[in-house]
Design a protein around this motif. Structure first.
Motif, PDB file in Angstrom:
ATOM      1  N   GLU A 202      23.087  22.610 -24.216  1.00  0.00           N
ATOM      2  CA  GLU A 202      22.980  21.429 -23.362  1.00  0.00           C
ATOM      3  C   GLU A 202      23.722  20.278 -24.034  1.00  0.00           C
ATOM      4  OE1 GLU A 202      23.167  19.708 -20.611  1.00  0.00           O
ATOM      5  OE2 GLU A 202      21.645  21.149 -19.952  1.00  0.00           O
ATOM      6  N   LEU A 203      24.046  19.272 -23.254  1.00  0.00           N
ATOM      7  CA  LEU A 203      24.787  18.113 -23.754  1.00  0.00           C
ATOM      8  C   LEU A 203      24.046  16.840 -23.356  1.00  0.00           C
ATOM      9  CD1 LEU A 203      28.634  17.667 -23.723  1.00  0.00           C
ATOM     10  CD2 LEU A 203      27.147  15.760 -23.111  1.00  0.00           C
ATOM     11  N   VAL A 204      24.004  15.889 -24.275  1.00  0.00           N
ATOM     12  CA  VAL A 204      23.348  14.616 -24.024  1.00  0.00           C
ATOM     13  C   VAL A 204      24.334  13.482 -24.326  1.00  0.00           C
ATOM     14  CG1 VAL A 204      21.489  13.053 -24.694  1.00  0.00           C
ATOM     15  CG2 VAL A 204      21.051  15.520 -24.538  1.00  0.00           C
ATOM     16  N   PHE A 205      24.541  12.624 -23.348  1.00  0.00           N
ATOM     17  CA  PHE A 205      25.405  11.454 -23.474  1.00  0.00           C
ATOM     18  C   PHE A 205      24.674  10.362 -24.243  1.00  0.00           C
ATOM     19  CE2 PHE A 205      26.717   7.560 -20.775  1.00  0.00           C
ATOM     20  CZ  PHE A 205      27.685   7.152 -21.680  1.00  0.00           C
ATOM     21  N   VAL A 206      25.310   9.852 -25.308  1.00  0.00           N
ATOM     22  CA  VAL A 206      24.760   8.748 -26.096  1.00  0.00           C
ATOM     23  C   VAL A 206      25.710   7.564 -25.903  1.00  0.00           C
ATOM     24  CG1 VAL A 206      24.001   7.969 -28.358  1.00  0.00           C
ATOM     25  CG2 VAL A 206      23.810  10.393 -27.758  1.00  0.00           C
ATOM     26  N   SER A 207      25.260   6.593 -25.133  1.00  0.00           N
ATOM     27  CA  SER A 207      26.154   5.554 -24.627  1.00  0.00           C
ATOM     28  C   SER A 207      26.350   4.379 -25.578  1.00  0.00           C
ATOM     29  CB  SER A 207      25.605   5.021 -23.296  1.00  0.00           C
ATOM     30  OG  SER A 207      26.321   3.876 -22.875  1.00  0.00           O
ATOM     31  N   SER A 208      27.625   3.962 -25.683  1.00  0.00           N
ATOM     32  CA  SER A 208      27.964   2.705 -26.352  1.00  0.00           C
ATOM     33  C   SER A 208      28.409   1.661 -25.334  1.00  0.00           C
ATOM     34  CB  SER A 208      29.082   2.928 -27.378  1.00  0.00           C
ATOM     35  OG  SER A 208      28.642   3.708 -28.459  1.00  0.00           O
ATOM     36  N   ASP A 209      27.998   1.856 -24.090  1.00  0.00           N
ATOM     37  CA  ASP A 209      28.360   0.885 -23.052  1.00  0.00           C
ATOM     38  C   ASP A 209      27.725  -0.469 -23.331  1.00  0.00           C
ATOM     39  OD1 ASP A 209      30.017   2.360 -21.102  1.00  0.00           O
ATOM     40  OD2 ASP A 209      28.273   3.665 -20.994  1.00  0.00           O
ATOM     41  N   ARG A 210      28.340  -1.512 -22.777  1.00  0.00           N
ATOM     42  CA  ARG A 210      27.919  -2.879 -23.099  1.00  0.00           C
ATOM     43  C   ARG A 210      26.780  -3.376 -22.223  1.00  0.00           C
ATOM     44  NH1 ARG A 210      34.276  -4.114 -23.685  1.00  0.00           N
ATOM     45  NH2 ARG A 210      34.462  -3.608 -25.896  1.00  0.00           N
ATOM     46  N   ASP A 211      26.529  -2.697 -21.122  1.00  0.00           N
ATOM     47  CA  ASP A 211      25.392  -3.062 -20.274  1.00  0.00           C
ATOM     48  C   ASP A 211      24.995  -1.847 -19.452  1.00  0.00           C
ATOM     49  OD1 ASP A 211      26.960  -3.094 -17.686  1.00  0.00           O
ATOM     50  OD2 ASP A 211      27.921  -4.805 -18.660  1.00  0.00           O
ATOM     51  N   GLU A 212      23.825  -1.933 -18.830  1.00  0.00           N
ATOM     52  CA  GLU A 212      23.285  -0.780 -18.120  1.00  0.00           C
ATOM     53  C   GLU A 212      24.072  -0.453 -16.861  1.00  0.00           C
ATOM     54  OE1 GLU A 212      18.963   1.273 -17.477  1.00  0.00           O
ATOM     55  OE2 GLU A 212      19.082  -0.877 -17.924  1.00  0.00           O
ATOM     56  N   ALA A 213      24.691  -1.476 -16.240  1.00  0.00           N
ATOM     57  CA  ALA A 213      25.495  -1.211 -15.046  1.00  0.00           C
ATOM     58  C   ALA A 213      26.699  -0.332 -15.390  1.00  0.00           C
ATOM     59  CB  ALA A 213      25.959  -2.530 -14.428  1.00  0.00           C
ATOM     60  N   ALA A 214      27.356  -0.627 -16.510  1.00  0.00           N
ATOM     61  CA  ALA A 214      28.483   0.199 -16.942  1.00  0.00           C
ATOM     62  C   ALA A 214      28.020   1.605 -17.301  1.00  0.00           C
ATOM     63  CB  ALA A 214      29.172  -0.454 -18.134  1.00  0.00           C
ATOM     64  N   PHE A 215      26.875   1.690 -17.958  1.00  0.00           N
ATOM     65  CA  PHE A 215      26.294   3.004 -18.279  1.00  0.00           C
ATOM     66  C   PHE A 215      26.053   3.804 -17.007  1.00  0.00           C
ATOM     67  CE2 PHE A 215      22.224   5.301 -18.270  1.00  0.00           C
ATOM     68  CZ  PHE A 215      22.475   6.294 -19.197  1.00  0.00           C
ATOM     69  N   ASP A 216      25.434   3.191 -16.011  1.00  0.00           N
ATOM     70  CA  ASP A 216      25.117   3.891 -14.764  1.00  0.00           C
ATOM     71  C   ASP A 216      26.389   4.401 -14.080  1.00  0.00           C
ATOM     72  OD1 ASP A 216      22.411   3.442 -15.106  1.00  0.00           O
ATOM     73  OD2 ASP A 216      22.372   1.647 -13.839  1.00  0.00           O
ATOM     74  N   GLU A 217      27.417   3.551 -14.044  1.00  0.00           N
ATOM     75  CA  GLU A 217      28.671   3.951 -13.396  1.00  0.00           C
ATOM     76  C   GLU A 217      29.306   5.133 -14.114  1.00  0.00           C
ATOM     77  OE1 GLU A 217      33.115   2.107 -12.383  1.00  0.00           O
ATOM     78  OE2 GLU A 217      31.495   0.768 -13.021  1.00  0.00           O
ATOM     79  N   TYR A 218      29.315   5.072 -15.458  1.00  0.00           N
ATOM     80  CA  TYR A 218      29.939   6.132 -16.252  1.00  0.00           C
ATOM     81  C   TYR A 218      29.119   7.420 -16.186  1.00  0.00           C
ATOM     82  CZ  TYR A 218      32.696   7.754 -20.337  1.00  0.00           C
ATOM     83  OH  TYR A 218      33.545   8.417 -21.194  1.00  0.00           O
ATOM     84  N   PHE A 219      27.800   7.302 -16.314  1.00  0.00           N
ATOM     85  CA  PHE A 219      26.926   8.474 -16.292  1.00  0.00           C
ATOM     86  C   PHE A 219      26.997   9.190 -14.948  1.00  0.00           C
ATOM     87  CE2 PHE A 219      22.306  10.097 -16.326  1.00  0.00           C
ATOM     88  CZ  PHE A 219      22.669  11.280 -16.949  1.00  0.00           C
TER      89      PHE A 219
END
Length: 416
Positions: free
Chosen positions: A209-226
């Motif tokens: 399995e793979l788990v994304f560990v985000s270095s995004d600057r805000d949750e909106a960017a995280f949501d879009e990328y995820f």
């Protein structure tokens, strides 16, 4: 092997300096946690950090006598060392012990200063990031800053498109951690390729399995990328876990892909490959979970065998101008030597370059061979040795010629 009564003279020699003219036996360090401070008088960040470290040292000594600090100098001459050491309240490796200084820098993979390493009384490395410890824990309440365990850091709940997933359901699986961010162009280029690899692996393997560990600057960017990803993610709000995992796996840049083995009975997971980005390829699916190879394509990665060209000396063969048949022969020779050296536990990494661009061109530029792109050229790049490199005059690249150059590279040149 390190033990409870580790002999620190193995690292520092029999005596340490207490002042310009006085010494003390290294045996006085027995039973103590030891900080090793790599620094230099000429280095502005060092000059800024040293007074903070002195305050930390003096304050901690009042409550905790069971530690010591040893200054390892990168000063350019003994007069500068003496002047700088006079400002310090701790011990020092004698300036004349240049060989030990170089050995310590290599052992602890010191690529820049100031650097603060903490070694336990048993001789085991506790952390190579003591500088952050001083900054984040100025009272020393958590000293010697024993790193958190994976089991204590990895969250109990992970995010998925269909809702929360218990991380315990991954205990029997190989686990990939993907450190990435929406704002990072190399990440944006690599993620679609990793999606293809992941989806293909999922067709035949239930043990990963793979788990994304985000270095995004805000949750909106995280949501879009995820939203572009088919795997799980560390919840964005868990920034402490993200930071701890980045430190735990020495993630200095993104994208970075780490592969861990299934969870053991004690809660640990073995690191199979701490630098697996270059292995995650559609042509390399059968090799999953991608145990480190002692060689790599420099156009794809600067990492191999669990290290990278900033941490270990590297033999690199540039063959961009060679025809397909010659390239195949060169790559085969590099791989053969690399495999033999791995068995011997040699320190060198091995790279080949069969296409120009990116880091290949950059290394050519740094070593002054950018004007010879129509030639096959072999170099040894030794960044840990204060940025040294060597250029071979041999054009016929074979196992024998690689081995001969590796053992006797010739004249050292300094990176500019």
């Amino acid at each position: 092997m390190p033990s409870a009564d580790f002999d620190f003279s193995e690292l520092f020699g029999p005596d340490l300096a207490t002042s310009k003219a006085k010494t003390t036996p290294t045996s006085d360090l027995s039973g103590k946690n030891v900080m090793i401070y790599f620094s230099a008088h000429w280095c502005p960040p060092c000059k800024a950090f040293t007074p903070k470290l002195a305050t930390f040292y003096n304050d901690l000594k009042k409550s905790n006598p069971d530690f010591e600090l040893v200054f390892v100098s990168s000063d350019r001459d003994e007069a500068a060392f003496d002047e700088y050491f006079a400002e310090m309240p701790w011990l020092a490796l004698p300036y004349a012990a240049r060989d030990r200084k170089d050995a310590l820098s290599k052992k602890f993979k010191v690529n820049g200063i100031p650097s603060l390493v903490v070694v336990g009384a048993d001789g085991e490395t506790i952390t190579t990031d003591g500088r952050s410890g001083v900054s984040e824990d100025p009272s020393g309440a958590k000293f010697p800053w024993i790193p958190p365990t994976f089991a204590g850091t990895f969250p109990a709940t992970l995010a998925s498109k269909s809702g929360d997933v218990a991380s315990s359901t991954l205990d029997d699986k190989n686990l990939m951690l993907y450190f990435s961010a929406h704002w990072c162009p190399p990440c944006r280029g690599f993620t679609p390729e990793l999606v293809k690899v992941y989806n293909e692996l999922k067709k035949t393997r239930s043990d990963m399995e793979l788990v994304f560990v985000s270095s995004d600057r805000d949750e909106a960017a995280f949501d879009e990328y995820f939203a572009e990803m088919p795997w799980l993610a560390l919840p964005y709000a868990d920034r402490d876990a993200k930071s701890a995992l980045s430190k735990m796996f020495d993630v200095d840049g993104i994208p970075s892909l780490v592969v861990l083995g299934p969870k053991a009975a004690d809660g640990t997971r073995p690191v199979i490959n701490g630098s697996a980005r270059g292995e995650a390829d559609m042509d390399n699916l059968a090799a999953f979970p991608w145990h480190p190879k002692p060689f790599a394509d420099l156009a794809k990665t600067v990492e191999c065998n669990g290290s990278d060209i900033n941490e270990s000396p590297a033999i690199i063969v540039f063959a961009e101008s060679a025809d397909d048949d010659e390239q195949k022969e060169i790559v085969a020779a590099v791989k053969a030597v690399a495999e033999k050296e791995k068995e011997k536990k040699g320190e060198n990494l091995f790279f080949f370059a069969t296409q120009a661009g990116g880091v290949v061109d950059r290394v050519r530029q740094l070593t002054g061979i950018e004007g010879k792109k129509d030639e096959v050229i072999m170099i040894k790049l030794d960044i840990p040795d204060n940025g040294g490199y060597y250029v071979s005059d041999v054009k016929d690249i074979t196992e024998a010629s690689i081995t001969a150059f590796m053992n006797s590279p010739g004249e050292r040149v300094q990176l500019g």
